[in-house]
Design a protein around this motif. Structure first.
Motif, mmCIF file in Angstrom:
data_model
loop_
_atom_site.group_PDB
_atom_site.id
_atom_site.type_symbol
_atom_site.label_atom_id
_atom_site.label_comp_id
_atom_site.label_asym_id
_atom_site.label_seq_id
_atom_site.Cartn_x
_atom_site.Cartn_y
_atom_site.Cartn_z
ATOM 1 N N VAL A 116 -12.191 -78.965 -35.118
ATOM 2 C CA VAL A 116 -12.670 -78.760 -33.614
ATOM 3 C C VAL A 116 -13.212 -77.355 -33.421
ATOM 4 O O VAL A 116 -12.983 -76.389 -34.096
ATOM 5 C CB VAL A 116 -11.694 -79.035 -32.706
ATOM 6 C CG1 VAL A 116 -11.365 -80.813 -32.625
ATOM 7 C CG2 VAL A 116 -10.264 -78.332 -33.081
ATOM 8 N N THR A 142 -16.490 -79.108 -28.434
ATOM 9 C CA THR A 142 -15.336 -79.522 -27.642
ATOM 10 C C THR A 142 -15.730 -79.069 -26.383
ATOM 11 O O THR A 142 -15.144 -79.328 -25.342
ATOM 12 C CB THR A 142 -14.023 -79.058 -28.148
ATOM 13 O OG1 THR A 142 -13.994 -77.525 -27.891
ATOM 14 C CG2 THR A 142 -13.806 -79.504 -29.355
ATOM 15 N N LEU A 205 -12.213 -86.431 -26.726
ATOM 16 C CA LEU A 205 -11.876 -85.317 -27.531
ATOM 17 C C LEU A 205 -10.441 -85.076 -27.567
ATOM 18 O O LEU A 205 -9.990 -84.619 -28.561
ATOM 19 C CB LEU A 205 -12.539 -84.001 -26.565
ATOM 20 C CG LEU A 205 -13.985 -84.041 -26.819
ATOM 21 C CD1 LEU A 205 -14.453 -82.732 -25.823
ATOM 22 C CD2 LEU A 205 -14.304 -83.517 -28.332
ATOM 23 N N ASN A 237 -10.509 -76.712 -23.643
ATOM 24 C CA ASN A 237 -10.909 -77.046 -24.619
ATOM 25 C C ASN A 237 -10.710 -75.689 -25.746
ATOM 26 O O ASN A 237 -10.047 -75.948 -26.958
ATOM 27 C CB ASN A 237 -12.378 -77.285 -24.806
ATOM 28 C CG ASN A 237 -13.247 -76.465 -24.663
ATOM 29 O OD1 ASN A 237 -13.423 -75.926 -23.440
ATOM 30 N ND2 ASN A 237 -14.348 -76.054 -25.558
ATOM 31 N N HIS B 202 -9.998 -80.488 -19.808
ATOM 32 C CA HIS B 202 -8.801 -80.818 -20.793
ATOM 33 C C HIS B 202 -7.400 -80.227 -20.626
ATOM 34 O O HIS B 202 -6.576 -80.567 -21.264
ATOM 35 C CB HIS B 202 -9.508 -80.074 -22.213
ATOM 36 C CG HIS B 202 -10.584 -80.673 -22.705
ATOM 37 N ND1 HIS B 202 -10.956 -81.940 -23.105
ATOM 38 C CD2 HIS B 202 -11.803 -80.004 -22.723
ATOM 39 C CE1 HIS B 202 -12.074 -82.229 -23.186
ATOM 40 N NE2 HIS B 202 -12.649 -80.878 -23.152
#
Lengths: 485, 214, 227
Positions: A116, A142, A205, A237, B202
């Motif tokens: 990643v 990402t 992701l 990320n 995220h």
């Protein structure tokens, strides 16, 4: 021998005017760019206006970078020592090929076939993803915008918001078409709401984050005295990549080193306000080597040259290395606003790209790179916006001179002849007076002015603009006739 | 010395021939005339500013006195339907005494999947920064390792008023560089789609800051 | 105070009325001005296009032509900016752009002008960001009797001229020009004013091509206008 500048420029890129020709026809692109740049410009002005010592901070940022460049060898050695002492491993790479080889070997040594990645200009510059792919390793970007670009097999057009040239409905189509090929597919009822699109990216992701054994990042800065490396981001990320995998590999241009950890007090004020126009970006991660029981237990730092030492050697171009990749210069640039980033044919678009790319690849090596310093009106907006006061207009002119000098000798181009001719005319006031008289007569004979069309290269002017009527009598003729002193 | 290292350093040095040989790095002037803080001088006003700026990022700020904190924390966790909460080593028991859901300990370390399956995490902080509305974590006691405040969907962060630094320079000067440090300013966000800001990508979708006054 | 006019080569050949207007305003304010006939070109075009040798070879002659004057006044922000920033000569610091000279040196904003028309002002990039003239041209325009001064939207964005940029990157240049013209037309002004005829030649050429009815005038020409 280092001269292998893979991927700073996109192979086979046309010159800037040729690329701009296509971009200017794209009305959707023009609208996307106008909207995006206007939005972020206004926001940045507000963020900067909050700090009454902004100019002082810029000055300090510029001076710190100047100090780094003038003593780069010492700082790099100090950084290597401090990172090593903190449990990290430092590698040196002269060019793209060497950096890619180092990273690929490290990944394969871990037995990993997928990695990643955090958005990073340096890894883009060296074409790391493609190199890893050749070695059977899938690298997943990402960052949301990088993911959009990667899924669409597209090219980024902005340092900070690489997919700035795509609007929401284009992004929805890309997600629906491509996500399923690389992991969890986008839901069937995907709308073009940014919130919904971001959620699809999160789901797609997350399984990769939780599974990844190796992550690859760039670095916003690395402090020589402590060995601390920092990454500034918004989405989380970055934190995922910096925290969950067992191994972290960071690729960093050698110019990103800072003398001291305490210098972050300057750059953590300059960078967020200049780039995303926030008081502070959502997440900033600082790590020093390896911390037992927390985050990656193996840390590699790859120091990359790839043309930077060439840039360093030109005292007038050196400060291009001060760039902290905030993208403020792109957002205020009237040329970038019309042509978009991909017209620059390089990983580094906009004003900073126009001065950095030709230096990294070398002036006089390609028509494409040599066209970049001319892709500016020298309006100076970039210099005012730059948080580390890089005098981009001055550097553009410097590089133009290098381009012109590289092409001296041989058969002169029409432009060079015109410039030399003008120089001869300006060589004496008498010659200039004669030329003016000839112009006035000739212009009238040819019927110039009032909206006529001129032949030859001048067509580039008269395609959209009328030409002024040459004056019947020059100022100097009037002055003399009036018997003035 | 690797060959590449030697050659890069050689090129750096030859590129810097204009720099006088006896010039030391500290001879290159850096004028540090910028201010230490853009916040008001009054400590109370600094805390006010911190609360205001954290909320500016669309994080939730709840101000409470020490005595009312356990109650308030339990209320917030219930309100967000947190049924299993990650509690880092060294987190003060008293603060979660009123929470009735199940607790996940990080000793032995939780796997990423276990973290992902949790509903939320509660942590202390190393400090707050008023001007930027930032929380700083440095993996100290009660904060846990970095992954704990990242993977769960809700992050409840307890900050004491005395921990709030006025501005970035002051905060940086009190950090310990060797510790893994995370600056958090609001929930994760992206503006990558038409520069339209979306919170919650995220990192935790929800950030709640419980600010305990003296 | 000995005041010299630095008219610039293209104003000399193409826009002599601007030089005459500068002369008229300064004489109206009671100053004697001189035109050193030895002046030709400051080298800005050569310099900015990368022909540095050719540009540098013009510096000495410029310095010789203007030696001994206390102030060298020019109706061009870009040429004035070029000399002040790039000529490392004794005369360079004495170069003033016209509006700077009036406001900073002569301390005048009301020059006794009369111009009963709707005007909008475009601040040219070099006057704005190289010489930092700020709002001095606007101070002068506001003091003009009868003027209806309207603000230009996105005033500070470049018009796209950029010297040889207009030829080398003509399409991008024209795209910028179109946006600038759109903003000019939004104001309903009959006159577009600026302090650089090079930019005005570009914007004016565009406005004339589309038969907009908007004319372009150098700041000096508005300030020279009287009842």
């Amino acid at each position: 021998m280092s001269g292998d500048q893979v991927n700073v420029v996109w192979l086979g890129s046309p010159t800037f005017p040729q690329a701009a020709h296509d971009a200017l026809q794209d009305t959707q692109l023009r609208r996307n760019l106008k909207h995006a740049t206007t939005t972020i410009r206004d926001k940045r002005l507000r963020a900067v206006a909050e700090l009454d010592d902004w100019e002082t901070l810029r000055e300090a940022g510029s001076q710190i970078k100047d100090r780094v460049m003038r003593h780069l060898d010492e700082y790099l050695l100090q950084l290597e020592a401090s990172v090593t002492a903190a449990g990290g491993v430092v590698h040196w790479a002269e060019d793209a090929r060497e950096a890619n080889r180092i990273v690929s070997e490290l990944v394969r040594a871990k037995g990993a076939t997928e990695v990643v990645k955090i958005k990073s200009m340096a890894t883009q510059e060296i074409g790391l993803n493609e190199a890893l792919e050749d070695d059977g390793i899938e690298a997943t970007e990402t960052d949301l915008a990088e993911l959009i670009v990667q899924l669409n097999d597209d090219r980024p057009s902005h340092i900070l918001v690489p997919a700035i040239h795509r609007n929401r409905s284009e992004i929805r189509d890309i997600f629906q078409r491509e996500m399923g090929k690389h992991g969890i597919a986008a839901p069937d009822d995907l709308t073009d709401e940014p919130r919904v699109l971001a959620e699809a990216a999160r789901v797609h992701l997350r399984e990769k984050f939780l599974r990844a054994k190796v992550a690859i990042s760039g670095a916003n800065f690395a402090c020589a005295d402590t060995g601390t490396v920092g990454v500034v981001e918004s989405e989380g990320n970055g934190r995922m990549c910096l925290t969950l995998p067992e191994t972290l590999i960071t690729v960093m241009g050698i110019e990103k080193v800072l003398p001291s950890f305490s210098d972050l007090e300057v750059f953590l004020q300059l960078l967020p306000r200049s780039s995303t126009a926030e008081r502070m970006n959502p997440y900033t991660s600082l790590w020093t080597g390896v911390t037992p029981g927390d985050g990656p237990q193996e840390f590699h730092l790859v120091l990359l040259d790839n043309g930077r030492t060439k840039t360093l050697a030109d005292t007038a171009g050196r400060s291009a290395l001060h760039c902290i990749r905030c993208s403020a210069c792109l957002n205020v640039c009237p040329v970038y606003e019309r042509t978009g980033g991909r017209s620059y044919g390089s990983v580094y678009p906009g004003p900073i790209g126009a001065v950095l790319t030709p230096q990294l690849v070398g002036v006089g090596t390609s028509e494409h790179a040599d066209s970049l310093p001319f892709a500016s009106t020298l309006c100076g907006a970039c210099y005012d916006a730059c948080p580390v006061r890089i005098d981009i207009p001055e550097m553009l002119v410097h590089l133009r001179a290098k381009v012109v000098d590289a092409h001296r000798g041989g058969v002169p181009k029409p432009e060079a002849l015109a410039m030399k001719g003008a120089r001869v005319v300006f060589g004496s006031p008498r010659r200039l007076a004669w030329a003016e008289r000839l112009g006035a007569i000739g212009g009238r004979v040819a019927g110039i002015g009032g909206g006529r069309w001129l032949p030859g290269p001048a067509r580039k002017w008269t395609g959209a603009r009328d030409v002024p009527v040459p004056a019947r009598e020059s100022f100097r003729a009037w002055w003399r006739k009036a018997g003035r002193r | 010395m690797s060959e590449a290292k030697g050659r890069i350093l050689e090129r750096v040095r030859s590129g810097l021939r204009d720099v006088p040989r006896d010039e030391r790095a500290e001879d290159v002037e850096v004028t540090r005339a910028y201010v230490d803080s853009h916040a008001p001088g009054d400590p109370g006003a600094v805390v006010e500013l911190f609360a205001e700026r954290v909320a500016d990022y669309r994080a939730t700020v709840v101000r409470v006195a020490e005595s009312g904190a356990p109650e308030e924390i339990a209320r917030i966790l219930t309100e967000h339907a947190v049924a299993n909460l990650v509690v880092p080593p060294g987190f003060p028991d008293a603060l979660v005494a009123r929470y009735e859901g199940s607790r996940l300990s990080d000793e032995p370390p939780l796997t990423p999947a276990e973290l992902d399956a949790s509903d939320g995490v509660i942590t202390l902080a190393a400090q707050g920064i008023a001007v930027t509305g930032t929380i700083v974590l440095d993996a100290g006691p009660g904060q846990g390792r970095r992954a704990l405040s990242l993977v769960p969907d809700l992050h409840l962060c307890v900050v004491r008023a005395a921990q709030v630094a006025a501005d970035v320079p002051i905060a940086i000067r009190s950090l310990v560089p060797t510790r893994p440090t995370t600056f958090i300013s609001g929930p994760s966000a992206t503006s990558d789609i038409e520069l339209d800001r979306v919170e919650g990508v995220h990192g935790p979708r929800t950030l709640v800051v419980v600010l305990i006054s003296e | 105070m000995r005041v010299a006019l630095f008219i610039t080569c293209y104003n000399d050949a193409l826009f002599p009325d601007t030089g005459k207007a500068v002369t008229a305003v300064l004489e109206r304010l009671g100053h004697t001005v001189e035109f050193p006939a030895a002046q030709t070109c400051c080298g800005q075009m050569h310099h900015n296009t990368g022909y540095r040798r050719e540009a540098d070879s013009l510096v000495g002659a410029f310095n010789d032509a203007f030696r001994g004057y206390d102030a060298i006044v020019t109706p061009s922000g870009s040429c004035g900016g070029h000399v002040r920033h790039h000529h490392r000569t004794e005369t360079a610091p004495n170069v003033y752009e016209f509006s700077e000279f009036l406001v900073d040196v002569l301390n005048v904003t009301d020059v006794g002008a009369y111009f009963p028309h709707r005007v909008t002002y475009h601040p040219t990039c070099h006057s704005l960001r190289m010489l930092r003239v700020g709002d001095k041209p606007l101070q002068l325009l506001r003091a003009v009797e009868g003027i209806d001064l309207v603000e230009l939207p996105e005033a500070e964005s470049c018009c796209g001229f950029g010297g040889t940029f207009a030829m080398k990157n003509s399409e991008t240049s024209v795209a910028m020009l179109q946006d600038k013209m759109g903003n000019v037309r939004k104001t309903g002004a009959q006159t577009l004013c600026a302090s650089d005829n090079s930019c005005l030649m570009h914007i004016g050429g565009g406005l004339s091509r589309v038969k907009s009815g908007v004319r372009t005038l150098h700041l000096a020409e508005i300030l020279a206008a009287t009842r």
